[in-house]
Write a protein that holds these residues in place. Structure first.
Motif, PDB file in Angstrom:
ATOM      1  N   HIS A  28       0.935  -1.349   0.112  1.00 55.34           N
ATOM      2  CA  HIS A  28      -0.025   0.000   0.038  1.00 55.34           C
ATOM      3  C   HIS A  28       0.915   1.121   0.004  1.00 55.34           C
ATOM      4  CE1 HIS A  28      -3.322   2.408   1.072  1.00 55.34           C
ATOM      5  NE2 HIS A  28      -4.146   1.386   0.809  1.00 55.34           N
ATOM      6  N   ARG A  29       1.970   1.131   0.723  1.00 53.71           N
ATOM      7  CA  ARG A  29       2.852   2.362   0.909  1.00 53.71           C
ATOM      8  C   ARG A  29       3.502   2.631  -0.469  1.00 53.71           C
ATOM      9  NH1 ARG A  29       4.182  -0.024   5.995  1.00 53.71           N
ATOM     10  NH2 ARG A  29       5.944  -0.697   5.075  1.00 53.71           N
TER      11      ARG A  29
ATOM     12  N   ARG B 100       1.187   4.062  -3.167  1.00 53.94           N
ATOM     13  CA  ARG B 100       1.197   5.608  -2.727  1.00 53.94           C
ATOM     14  C   ARG B 100       2.253   6.691  -3.267  1.00 53.94           C
ATOM     15  NH1 ARG B 100      -2.940   6.895   1.247  1.00 53.94           N
ATOM     16  NH2 ARG B 100      -4.641   5.631   0.454  1.00 53.94           N
ATOM     17  N   ARG B 101       3.561   5.877  -3.227  1.00 58.04           N
ATOM     18  CA  ARG B 101       4.674   6.602  -3.739  1.00 58.04           C
ATOM     19  C   ARG B 101       4.436   7.000  -5.462  1.00 58.04           C
ATOM     20  NH1 ARG B 101       9.336   2.558  -1.163  1.00 58.04           N
ATOM     21  NH2 ARG B 101       8.550   3.012   0.818  1.00 58.04           N
TER      22      ARG B 101
ATOM     23  N   ASP C 144       1.416   7.095  -6.788  1.00 57.28           N
ATOM     24  CA  ASP C 144       0.117   7.806  -7.090  1.00 57.28           C
ATOM     25  C   ASP C 144      -0.515   7.944  -5.477  1.00 57.28           C
ATOM     26  OD1 ASP C 144      -2.246   8.964  -7.482  1.00 57.28           O
ATOM     27  OD2 ASP C 144      -2.854   7.576  -9.014  1.00 57.28           O
ATOM     28  N   GLU C 145      -0.494   9.013  -4.875  1.00 61.86           N
ATOM     29  CA  GLU C 145      -1.036   9.041  -3.646  1.00 61.86           C
ATOM     30  C   GLU C 145      -2.395   8.788  -3.405  1.00 61.86           C
ATOM     31  OE1 GLU C 145      -1.605  14.034  -3.375  1.00 61.86           O
ATOM     32  OE2 GLU C 145       0.218  13.063  -2.589  1.00 61.86           O
TER      33      GLU C 145
ATOM     34  N   HIS D   6      -6.908   2.771  -5.835  1.00 63.22           N
ATOM     35  CA  HIS D   6      -8.238   3.463  -6.144  1.00 63.22           C
ATOM     36  C   HIS D   6      -9.382   2.257  -5.526  1.00 63.22           C
ATOM     37  CE1 HIS D   6      -5.631   5.277  -9.067  1.00 63.22           C
ATOM     38  NE2 HIS D   6      -6.195   6.321  -8.449  1.00 63.22           N
TER      39      HIS D   6
END
Length: 330
Positions: A235-236, A239-240, A242-243, A247
């Motif tokens: 998950h982290r 996010r790097r 696409d924050e 989706h």
């Protein structure tokens, strides 16, 4: 089109007629057939309780509660439903046993209808990342393949990421689905870092203008903390890139596991925050009542239900059609 009764929120115990949207007849009949085992466990058993009954007494209400509990709806949910029935009886809204079955149907519909929320792909987000989670054997990889076919038929460009690097069979199964659907699959060798595979897949999807990226993940037992830590890492890493991603974090659970499916949902939701649930293998189990337990406990969107082997048998969840299939009212 069928009709159910539902509590009036302004007056406890009152019921009013509610029209549900019509379903295509052929599709509705097919769903009836696919959910036959759950209908026998829940609908037919409830009907049997009213045979020869001329009055509503405590014993009948307790039997309704027991039937709901043993249908995997969940103890607290069953207690709440029967308490609402007691209120309706005390207020004189329900006066004979014949009125109880429509009232139960109304309670079930009111419980699960808010969870009917179709997953809409936002085409402004490229790629739209769907992270699939769940334990081994739930049908996660098969669900990914069916989703890929659905989205491709909708005219979207799809890519798959083989993030379950702990099982060579899972990677090969996903590649097979990719070949069948003619969609690319990003994969590395067994034992590769799952987060790295999915990171690379997002980069590749972006470079190729892919609309939807569906990422598989490992499915070791949900009780193992290392799996949850791995999912948090994935998950982290996403996010790097696409924050706003992923989706969709979709949990796939096997209806055959009953209340254990609810336990899985709780733990995955606590660890990474689910945005939707897909319930598979409903065509071969009498434990479809677990959808109500998930709806009551977590109030998460139920995206799809699996009622067969074909890709078309992964169906968007329709609350009215589902309730009417397992508890039809003549």
């Amino acid at each position: 089109m069928f009709r159910i009764f539902r509590k009036n929120r302004k007056t406890p115990g009152a019921v009013e007629g509610v029209q549900l949207r019509p379903a295509e007849k052929a599709g509705e009949e097919a769903l009836d057939q696919r959910l036959e085992d759950t209908r026998r466990q829940l609908g037919n058993r409830l009907r049997g309780l009213f045979s020869g009954r001329t009055e509503i007494d405590q014993a009948l209400l307790e039997e309704i509660e027991d039937t709901l509990i043993t249908s995997d709806i969940g103890a607290q949910t069953a207690i709440d439903i029967v308490e609402n029935l007691r209120t309706a009886v005390a207020n004189g809204v329900i006066t004979d046993p014949a009125g109880l079955l429509p009232a139960v149907q109304a309670e079930l519909f009111e419980l699960i209808e808010p969870c009917e929320e179709f997953l809409v792909v936002d085409e402004s987000k490229k790629p739209f990342v769907i992270l699939m989670v769940g334990v081994n054997g739930a049908g996660k990889t098969t669900t990914i393949g069916k989703l890929a076919q659905r989205y491709k038929e909708d005219g979207l460009q799809v890519m798959l990421a083989a993030g379950d690097t702990f099982r060579a069979a899972a990677v090969e199964q996903l590649k097979s689905w990719g070949e069948r659907n003619e969609v690319p699959v990003i994969a590395q060798g067994t034992g590769a870092d799952s987060a790295a595979v999915i990171f690379d897949a997002i980069s590749a999807a972006r470079a190729r203008g892919i609309d939807v990226l569906i990422a598989d993940t490992a499915g070791r037992l949900h009780t193992q903390s290392n799996l949850m830590e791995e999912l948090k890492k994935i998950h982290r890493v996403i996010r790097r890139q696409d924050e706003a991603a992923p989706h969709e974090v979709m949990l796939v659970v096997d209806a055959n596991t009953g209340q254990n499916a609810l336990n899985q949902a709780r733990q995955f939701n606590e660890a990474i925050g689910l945005t939707g649930v897909t319930v598979t293998k409903l065509d071969g189990t009498a434990r479809g009542g677990v959808l109500f337990a998930i709806a009551s406990d977590l109030k998460l969107p139920i995206r799809f239900i699996g009622v067969g082997e074909a890709a078309k048998d992964l169906r968007p969840f329709d609350a009215g059609a589902f309730v009417n299939a397992i508890l039809p009212i003549d």
